[in-house]
Every structure is written in structure tokens, then in C-alpha cells.
Motif scaffolding. Sequence first.
Motif, PDB file in Angstrom:
ATOM      1  N   PHE A 269      -0.511  -4.856  -2.498  1.00  0.00           N
ATOM      2  CA  PHE A 269       0.401  -4.238  -3.454  1.00  0.00           C
ATOM      3  C   PHE A 269       0.779  -2.847  -2.971  1.00  0.00           C
ATOM      4  CE2 PHE A 269      -1.940  -6.807  -6.907  1.00  0.00           C
ATOM      5  CZ  PHE A 269      -1.075  -7.878  -6.738  1.00  0.00           C
ATOM      6  N   LEU A 270       2.006  -2.467  -3.281  1.00  0.00           N
ATOM      7  CA  LEU A 270       2.458  -1.093  -3.052  1.00  0.00           C
ATOM      8  C   LEU A 270       2.480  -0.393  -4.404  1.00  0.00           C
ATOM      9  CD1 LEU A 270       5.490  -1.732  -0.636  1.00  0.00           C
ATOM     10  CD2 LEU A 270       3.132  -1.183  -0.017  1.00  0.00           C
ATOM     11  N   TYR A 271       1.803   0.782  -4.478  1.00  0.00           N
ATOM     12  CA  TYR A 271       1.727   1.527  -5.726  1.00  0.00           C
ATOM     13  C   TYR A 271       2.677   2.720  -5.683  1.00  0.00           C
ATOM     14  CZ  TYR A 271      -2.480  -1.160  -6.830  1.00  0.00           C
ATOM     15  OH  TYR A 271      -3.364  -2.178  -7.095  1.00  0.00           O
ATOM     16  N   ARG A 272       3.187   3.101  -6.844  1.00  0.00           N
ATOM     17  CA  ARG A 272       4.076   4.246  -6.936  1.00  0.00           C
ATOM     18  C   ARG A 272       3.329   5.518  -6.510  1.00  0.00           C
ATOM     19  NH1 ARG A 272       8.512   4.980 -10.392  1.00  0.00           N
ATOM     20  NH2 ARG A 272       7.808   3.211 -11.671  1.00  0.00           N
ATOM     21  N   TYR A 273       3.964   6.314  -5.670  1.00  0.00           N
ATOM     22  CA  TYR A 273       3.375   7.570  -5.216  1.00  0.00           C
ATOM     23  C   TYR A 273       3.774   8.664  -6.197  1.00  0.00           C
ATOM     24  CZ  TYR A 273       2.070  11.472  -2.192  1.00  0.00           C
ATOM     25  OH  TYR A 273       1.500  12.604  -1.664  1.00  0.00           O
ATOM     26  N   THR A 274       2.779   9.272  -6.816  1.00  0.00           N
ATOM     27  CA  THR A 274       3.055  10.246  -7.881  1.00  0.00           C
ATOM     28  C   THR A 274       2.629  11.658  -7.519  1.00  0.00           C
ATOM     29  OG1 THR A 274       0.924   9.694  -8.893  1.00  0.00           O
ATOM     30  CG2 THR A 274       2.869   8.491  -9.671  1.00  0.00           C
ATOM     31  N   ALA A 275       2.129  11.871  -6.325  1.00  0.00           N
ATOM     32  CA  ALA A 275       1.657  13.218  -5.955  1.00  0.00           C
ATOM     33  C   ALA A 275       2.802  14.216  -6.020  1.00  0.00           C
ATOM     34  CB  ALA A 275       1.047  13.207  -4.564  1.00  0.00           C
ATOM     35  N   GLU A 276       2.590  15.346  -6.607  1.00  0.00           N
ATOM     36  CA  GLU A 276       3.629  16.362  -6.748  1.00  0.00           C
ATOM     37  C   GLU A 276       3.951  17.036  -5.429  1.00  0.00           C
ATOM     38  OE1 GLU A 276       2.346  17.613 -11.300  1.00  0.00           O
ATOM     39  OE2 GLU A 276       2.275  19.088  -9.665  1.00  0.00           O
ATOM     40  N   ALA A 277       3.083  16.787  -4.444  1.00  0.00           N
ATOM     41  CA  ALA A 277       3.275  17.489  -3.176  1.00  0.00           C
ATOM     42  C   ALA A 277       4.097  16.682  -2.187  1.00  0.00           C
ATOM     43  CB  ALA A 277       1.918  17.828  -2.560  1.00  0.00           C
ATOM     44  N   ALA A 278       4.765  15.648  -2.643  1.00  0.00           N
ATOM     45  CA  ALA A 278       5.572  14.839  -1.728  1.00  0.00           C
ATOM     46  C   ALA A 278       6.654  15.702  -1.077  1.00  0.00           C
ATOM     47  CB  ALA A 278       6.231  13.702  -2.492  1.00  0.00           C
TER      48      ALA A 278
ATOM     49  N   PHE B 126      11.134   0.667 -11.340  1.00  0.00           N
ATOM     50  CA  PHE B 126      11.360   1.438 -10.119  1.00  0.00           C
ATOM     51  C   PHE B 126      12.835   1.801  -9.980  1.00  0.00           C
ATOM     52  CE2 PHE B 126       7.485  -0.969  -9.258  1.00  0.00           C
ATOM     53  CZ  PHE B 126       6.648   0.030  -8.778  1.00  0.00           C
ATOM     54  N   ASN B 127      13.084   2.963  -9.387  1.00  0.00           N
ATOM     55  CA  ASN B 127      14.440   3.461  -9.183  1.00  0.00           C
ATOM     56  C   ASN B 127      14.669   3.759  -7.703  1.00  0.00           C
ATOM     57  OD1 ASN B 127      15.103   3.603 -12.040  1.00  0.00           O
ATOM     58  ND2 ASN B 127      13.679   5.347 -12.115  1.00  0.00           N
ATOM     59  N   VAL B 128      15.945   3.825  -7.335  1.00  0.00           N
ATOM     60  CA  VAL B 128      16.289   4.186  -5.958  1.00  0.00           C
ATOM     61  C   VAL B 128      15.762   5.591  -5.675  1.00  0.00           C
ATOM     62  CG1 VAL B 128      18.181   4.667  -4.362  1.00  0.00           C
ATOM     63  CG2 VAL B 128      18.317   2.705  -5.914  1.00  0.00           C
ATOM     64  N   GLY B 129      15.064   5.748  -4.545  1.00  0.00           N
ATOM     65  CA  GLY B 129      14.486   7.025  -4.167  1.00  0.00           C
ATOM     66  C   GLY B 129      13.002   7.102  -4.425  1.00  0.00           C
ATOM     67  N   ASP B 130      12.452   6.216  -5.293  1.00  0.00           N
ATOM     68  CA  ASP B 130      11.010   6.213  -5.531  1.00  0.00           C
ATOM     69  C   ASP B 130      10.262   5.872  -4.255  1.00  0.00           C
ATOM     70  OD1 ASP B 130      11.446   6.852  -8.121  1.00  0.00           O
ATOM     71  OD2 ASP B 130      10.984   4.859  -8.949  1.00  0.00           O
ATOM     72  N   VAL B 131       9.029   6.392  -4.159  1.00  0.00           N
ATOM     73  CA  VAL B 131       8.171   6.133  -3.003  1.00  0.00           C
ATOM     74  C   VAL B 131       6.997   5.288  -3.455  1.00  0.00           C
ATOM     75  CG1 VAL B 131       6.658   7.176  -1.259  1.00  0.00           C
ATOM     76  CG2 VAL B 131       8.850   8.249  -1.823  1.00  0.00           C
ATOM     77  N   VAL B 132       6.711   4.253  -2.697  1.00  0.00           N
ATOM     78  CA  VAL B 132       5.539   3.407  -2.942  1.00  0.00           C
ATOM     79  C   VAL B 132       4.687   3.399  -1.689  1.00  0.00           C
ATOM     80  CG1 VAL B 132       6.551   1.932  -4.718  1.00  0.00           C
ATOM     81  CG2 VAL B 132       6.928   1.388  -2.329  1.00  0.00           C
ATOM     82  N   VAL B 133       3.372   3.330  -1.880  1.00  0.00           N
ATOM     83  CA  VAL B 133       2.457   3.464  -0.736  1.00  0.00           C
ATOM     84  C   VAL B 133       1.472   2.315  -0.690  1.00  0.00           C
ATOM     85  CG1 VAL B 133       2.664   5.980  -0.652  1.00  0.00           C
ATOM     86  CG2 VAL B 133       0.893   4.917  -2.084  1.00  0.00           C
ATOM     87  N   LEU B 134       0.988   2.077   0.531  1.00  0.00           N
ATOM     88  CA  LEU B 134      -0.037   1.065   0.779  1.00  0.00           C
ATOM     89  C   LEU B 134      -1.319   1.798   1.142  1.00  0.00           C
ATOM     90  CD1 LEU B 134      -0.805  -1.951   1.229  1.00  0.00           C
ATOM     91  CD2 LEU B 134      -0.071  -1.661   3.601  1.00  0.00           C
ATOM     92  N   LYS B 135      -2.393   1.520   0.411  1.00  0.00           N
ATOM     93  CA  LYS B 135      -3.655   2.219   0.641  1.00  0.00           C
ATOM     94  C   LYS B 135      -4.736   1.234   1.082  1.00  0.00           C
ATOM     95  CE  LYS B 135      -2.828   5.887  -2.764  1.00  0.00           C
ATOM     96  NZ  LYS B 135      -3.379   6.598  -3.947  1.00  0.00           N
ATOM     97  N   TRP B 136      -5.760   1.782   1.717  1.00  0.00           N
ATOM     98  CA  TRP B 136      -6.941   0.977   2.033  1.00  0.00           C
ATOM     99  C   TRP B 136      -7.661   0.626   0.737  1.00  0.00           C
ATOM    100  CZ3 TRP B 136      -7.253  -0.926   6.713  1.00  0.00           C
ATOM    101  CH2 TRP B 136      -6.677  -0.244   7.786  1.00  0.00           C
ATOM    102  N   SER B 137      -8.261  -0.552   0.684  1.00  0.00           N
ATOM    103  CA  SER B 137      -8.926  -0.985  -0.541  1.00  0.00           C
ATOM    104  C   SER B 137     -10.193  -0.204  -0.834  1.00  0.00           C
ATOM    105  CB  SER B 137      -9.268  -2.488  -0.442  1.00  0.00           C
ATOM    106  OG  SER B 137     -10.116  -2.719   0.675  1.00  0.00           O
ATOM    107  N   THR B 138     -10.764   0.426   0.218  1.00  0.00           N
ATOM    108  CA  THR B 138     -12.051   1.127   0.040  1.00  0.00           C
ATOM    109  C   THR B 138     -11.870   2.635  -0.146  1.00  0.00           C
ATOM    110  OG1 THR B 138     -12.247   1.259   2.450  1.00  0.00           O
ATOM    111  CG2 THR B 138     -13.323  -0.602   1.343  1.00  0.00           C
ATOM    112  N   SER B 139     -10.608   3.119  -0.053  1.00  0.00           N
ATOM    113  CA  SER B 139     -10.383   4.564  -0.209  1.00  0.00           C
ATOM    114  C   SER B 139      -8.943   4.795  -0.658  1.00  0.00           C
ATOM    115  CB  SER B 139     -10.645   5.297   1.111  1.00  0.00           C
ATOM    116  OG  SER B 139      -9.662   4.931   2.074  1.00  0.00           O
ATOM    117  N   ASP B 140      -8.609   6.067  -0.861  1.00  0.00           N
ATOM    118  CA  ASP B 140      -7.258   6.441  -1.254  1.00  0.00           C
ATOM    119  C   ASP B 140      -6.404   6.812  -0.053  1.00  0.00           C
ATOM    120  OD1 ASP B 140      -7.648   5.998  -3.929  1.00  0.00           O
ATOM    121  OD2 ASP B 140      -8.345   8.039  -4.337  1.00  0.00           O
TER     122      ASP B 140
END
Length: 399
Positions: free
Chosen positions: A385-394, A312-326
Motif C-alpha cells: 500500500f502507498l500511504y498519504r505523506y503528511t509530513a509538514e517538511a515536504a 486523493f487530489n492531484v499533487g498529493d504525495v504517497v509513500v511506500l515504507k518498510w513494514s518494520t520501520s517508517d
Amino acid sequence: MTNKYVLNRETQKIELRFTKEEYKSMPEEQKKELKRFFSWSRHVGAWVSKSTNNHYSAVRVAEQLGFTNGGQEGERLSFAEQLERKVEKAERRAERYEGYADNAANRAEGLQKEFKELRKDWSWLTQPNINSSRGRAFTNQRNRVLERYRKGFEEYRKSEYFKGRAEIAHATANQTELNSKPYLNNRIEECRKNLRALEKNIAKAEERNNEEWLQRLLDRMEYEVDKLAFFQNRMDEIGGVEYSKSTVKAGYLIKVRGRWATVLKANPKTVSGDYIDQHLKGCYCHYPYAEIQDMKIPEGWTDKKEVEPNPFNVGDVVVLKWSTSDTIRAAFQIVKTTDKSVLTQEIKVEDQKPIVNEFISDKQQRRSVRKTRDGIHVVNHDNCFLYRYTAEAAVNTEI
């Protein structure tokens, strides 16, 4: 009494001097308190404090007796000189105790000699008590012999006691502990700890402009530095500490206090291990490197893989999601990283898209980085867990 108490720098003890008549005139309660914190020294010709470091109680008793501070006298001995005197005293003490033991043994032999001769005549032991002048005289004489025989055992007990004290004194005189690396290592760490504490107190004394306290602290620091140098030099003389964090690796076998253990972790000053004996399995040991007696690299040992760099690098975004959906429950931006962790700060989420640099909280939290069973790098977040957010539309508010 208008006498003065003095601190003998050579012995680091408080000394009181007064006449025998003054001592006799003291109330019994004062005599009791004096003997509690002082001992009479025939060699010095004064009452000498039992304390050598903290003299608070000794000074209090001296002041209660009417003594005032007479300052210091003599010169402080180096730590090596103090040990030399300690050895000389121990040798004299051992010789004295051996003499006591021999004298007690001789007295015991003399007390029991008559009985050992008389008991050869079985009739002397078995003759019944006869109520006549000669019978009573014989009984009394036999009782006296038996009593002396019993006292002989007491003298033998004293002899064994003094022999034990002599052995302790010889051990002190021989200074066998100065050949022990664990002992020297403990004394070195003890000196360093004392020096750190003294440095803090010296700073306080300087702030308060307390010259008397400052001088006492500086004297003690001089002594601790001298003692530290002595133990460090002695450690070097016997070979120094052979092992360190750079030479001990996880998985190595080390021998500590006669038992082998597998190294779990090599710390800067200590090593942790798990005993390999079956009945001690799971009993973890934690010792300084000076305690290691031997070390082996087990057959087939391989070094642990190098720790993977933080992905991980400074500026990266990580997200918390529901376990049953995105669906995104919360989003965080990484504002700082270390080798094994990140510092996160919560950002705004609109239409399921995190908005970079738009923080909704000033709170920053340090979170560890780990890898899941699937090999994905994530950031720990309480029990999730927080996962890396990779959506191009950020969204980036700085654009």
C-alpha cells in the motif's frame, strides 16, 4: 458454356440457367460440385445457390462452369416481406408433410390389414412348415403376409417422421419466436454488431476506392437497417424490455428462465446474479435484461451506501515504507485522479523527504484506491500500500 450467372435481389441467391443437354455433357466431378453448392428449382427453372449471404463458393463454381457475371435482377424484398414469404412456404411445406404422413399411415394400414385378420386364427400362426406342395405354398403365403406386416411398421415410421417435419413447419409458420423478448433482443444486438462491422468495411472500401465492394456493403447495410427496424418495432409491439440498469439494483431478486437469483451487479446491458436454490448456490448467471421474467425487492432490502469520493487530489504525495520501520522506500506524486483510482509518478526522496514535482521517472501508473481495515484510505501498489505523506517538511521545488 457462355451463359451468365445473376444475383436475384429478391431471394439474394445466385441463379444459373443452362439446358438439360449442357448439364448431361458435364463431367461427373463438375455435376458433383454443382450439386454441392446449388439446388435445382423447378419453380424458378434454374440452379439456385444454397447460400444467401456469402456467395464466394457459389461464384467460384459458376466461373469454373464457364459462367460470367451477369449482374443483378429484381428488387430486394423488405425483411417483413421475406418473413411473409417464409411463412407461406412453411405453411405449404406443413400441408405437404401432413399429406405424406397420411399416405404413409394408409399404406401401413393396408400392408398390415391381412395379417391382423389372419392372426385371429391361432393355427395359422402356429402351423409348422410341411414339406409338401400345399405345405410349401402355405409357408410362402404366410411369409409374404409377415413381410408386408413388417413393411407396414416402416411406413408407420415414415408417417411419424413426416408428422414431426410438419410440426416443425407449423412452428416456423406460426413465428412464435417473434413473441419472445430474449429472441428479439438477441436479433437486435446481432443486427447492431453486423452494422458496426459493415461501417468499418465501408470505410475501408472508400479508402481503397473499390466501388463494387462498396456497393455490396451498402446493399447489406440497407438490409441490416431494415431488419433492425423490424425487430425493434416488434419488441415495442409486445411491450419492450421492462427492466434496465436504472430499475434493477444489487440485492434484488430476479426470475430468469424459471429460476430466482439474487442480483450481484446491474451492468449497462446485462445483469449478473447468484441463484438462490441451494443446489445451484454459487452458480452465477449473466443475462441481458430482456431475459428477466419477474423481479422482487426482498424484505429488509436496503440500498448500498454511495461510493465514497476519492480522497486523493492531484499533487498529493504517497509513500511506500518498510513494514518494520517508517523508512521511506519510494515516493510518488499523484498526477491525475478518477472516482476510484489515481495516476502516480515516482519522485525524488532526499533525507527521507519526498521532493514534490522532481520526477525521477517518466513512467506513470494507474493505481486503485481502497480503504484498509483500519479505515485508512490507501493506494494499491502491487502487493503493498502507498500511504498519504503528511509530513509538514515536504520539499517543493517550485517554491
